[in-house]
Design an enzyme around this catalytic site. Structure first.
Site, PDB file in Angstrom:
ATOM      1  N   LYS A 153       0.846  -1.203   0.000  1.00  0.00           N
ATOM      2  CA  LYS A 153       0.000   0.000   0.000  1.00  0.00           C
ATOM      3  C   LYS A 153       0.879   1.251   0.000  1.00  0.00           C
ATOM      4  CE  LYS A 153      -3.801  -2.539   1.871  1.00  0.00           C
ATOM      5  NZ  LYS A 153      -4.427  -3.177   3.008  1.00  0.00           N
TER       6      LYS A 153
ATOM      7  N   GLN B   9      -5.198  -2.064   9.094  1.00  0.00           N
ATOM      8  CA  GLN B   9      -4.974  -3.381   8.488  1.00  0.00           C
ATOM      9  C   GLN B   9      -5.584  -4.493   9.349  1.00  0.00           C
ATOM     10  OE1 GLN B   9      -3.444  -3.908   5.386  1.00  0.00           O
ATOM     11  NE2 GLN B   9      -4.190  -5.982   5.717  1.00  0.00           N
TER      12      GLN B   9
ATOM     13  N   ASP C  95     -11.593   2.067   2.836  1.00  0.00           N
ATOM     14  CA  ASP C  95     -11.866   0.640   2.665  1.00  0.00           C
ATOM     15  C   ASP C  95     -13.366   0.398   2.454  1.00  0.00           C
ATOM     16  OD1 ASP C  95      -9.795  -1.180   2.606  1.00  0.00           O
ATOM     17  OD2 ASP C  95      -9.505  -1.185   4.782  1.00  0.00           O
TER      18      ASP C  95
END
Ligand code: NAP
Length: 281
Positions: free
Chosen positions: A53, A97, A120
């Site tokens: 990322k 995460q 997300d």
């Protein structure tokens, strides 16, 4: 005839070029998209994802911050960091995460993220937007799959679409995007009776199960588009998907490989969501 391979790396690279060009324009007008990634603990796979990322951000010209916190981090410490990032003006997207260490409440952390920075698209506000079809942020993996279909000119409209897996980050939002694109959608899961009978109806078959070799050739309609979301290790510890690739590619019309199919698209869609967030401030 063997199926056409859908090249996720190539589609992803061309989308990243477009994101990079738009980022350069936005930066020139004073806003550089910024993404904060929080990693708690020392799960090796999570470290790889977070690194990818960070690299993705650098590639398209984003600003990024990576927080690598010890496994002993408390819920309060994590929530305090999220709160700080919610207020930070140079950060437009926040990602925590998954999976978090067991003592941390993942749901509470997702709820703490400002929905306008939830790149997300896991916050219930954004999940609601996805359900309605009035998207703010697109769910990353399913949105990547829609881009792959577009790249090979497959329109789900009127097609039988079967999704195996009903998790909140892949299966359910995937079904919603296909439905909004006018597909006739069936979602299968571990309690589905006669799975192969359902999957054989699919013009577009998406598998998000997490079991190597799960989708066999007899489960696939000749000419179908087969999208493999699975990321598994086979007996030789090699990365593989859910689909028995060698056998299924002899039946399907189109197929995504693992690696190099859906995987590269997920981070690209995360970058696109971050750009969207930066444009919306
Ligand atoms: P998950 O939460 O464990 O969900 C698996 C789904 O498969 C569940 O809905 C489960 O049904 C269903 N299932 C399990 N056994 C089944 C069976 N025998 N027949 C039919 N359905 C069955 O996993 P996930 O997070 O969705 O991930 C799935 C896979 O995708 C994993 O390999 C993961 O690594 C990969 N993944 C890849 C990406 C990417 O970017 N490429 C992103 C996310 C996930 P129940 O609901 O009934 O238990």
């Amino acid at each position: 005839m063997s199926a056409q391979i859908i090249d996720g790396k190539a589609v992803s690279a061309s989308l990243r070029q477009a994101i990079k060009a738009e980022t350069a324009q936005l930066s020139a007008s004073g806003t550089t998209p910024g993404l904060a990634v929080i990693l708690v603990g020392d799960d090796p796979a999570s470290h790889v994802y977070v690194n990818n990322k960070k690299k993705g951000c650098a590639e398209v010209g984003f600003y990024s911050e990576v927080y690598e916190l010890p496994a002993s981090t408390t819920q309060q410490e994590l929530l305090a960091l999220v709160e700080k990032l919610n207020k930070q003006e140079n950060i437009h997207g926040i990602l925590v995460q998954s999976p978090l260490p067991k003592h941390l409440d993942e749901e509470a952390v997702v709820l703490a993220i400002d929905p306008n920075k939830d790149v997300d698209a896991f916050h219930p506000v954004n999940v609601g937007h996805i359900m309605i079809g009035d998207y703010r942020f697109l769910p990353c993996t399913p949105a990547g799959i829609m881009e792959l279909l577009k790249a090979v000119d497959i329109d789900p409209k009127g097609k039988e679409c079967v999704v195996i897996g009903r998790c909140n980050i892949v299966g359910k939002p995937m079904a919603m995007l296909l439905l909004h694109a006018h597909g006739t959608v069936t979602i299968c899961h571990s309690r589905t009776k006669d799975l192969a009978e359902v999957t054989r109806r699919a013009d577009i078959l998406v598998s998000a199960v997490g079991k190597a070799g799960f989708v066999t050739a007899d489960m696939v309609k000749p000419g179908a588009v087969v999208i493999d979301v699975g990321m598994n290790r086979n007996a030789q510890n090699k990365l593989c998907g859910d689909v028995d690739f060698e056998a299924v590619k002899e039946v399907a019309g189109y197929i995504t490989p693992v690696p190099g199919g859906v995987g590269p698209m997920t981070i690209t869609m995360l970058l696109r969501n971050t750009l969207t967030a930066a444009k919306n401030v």
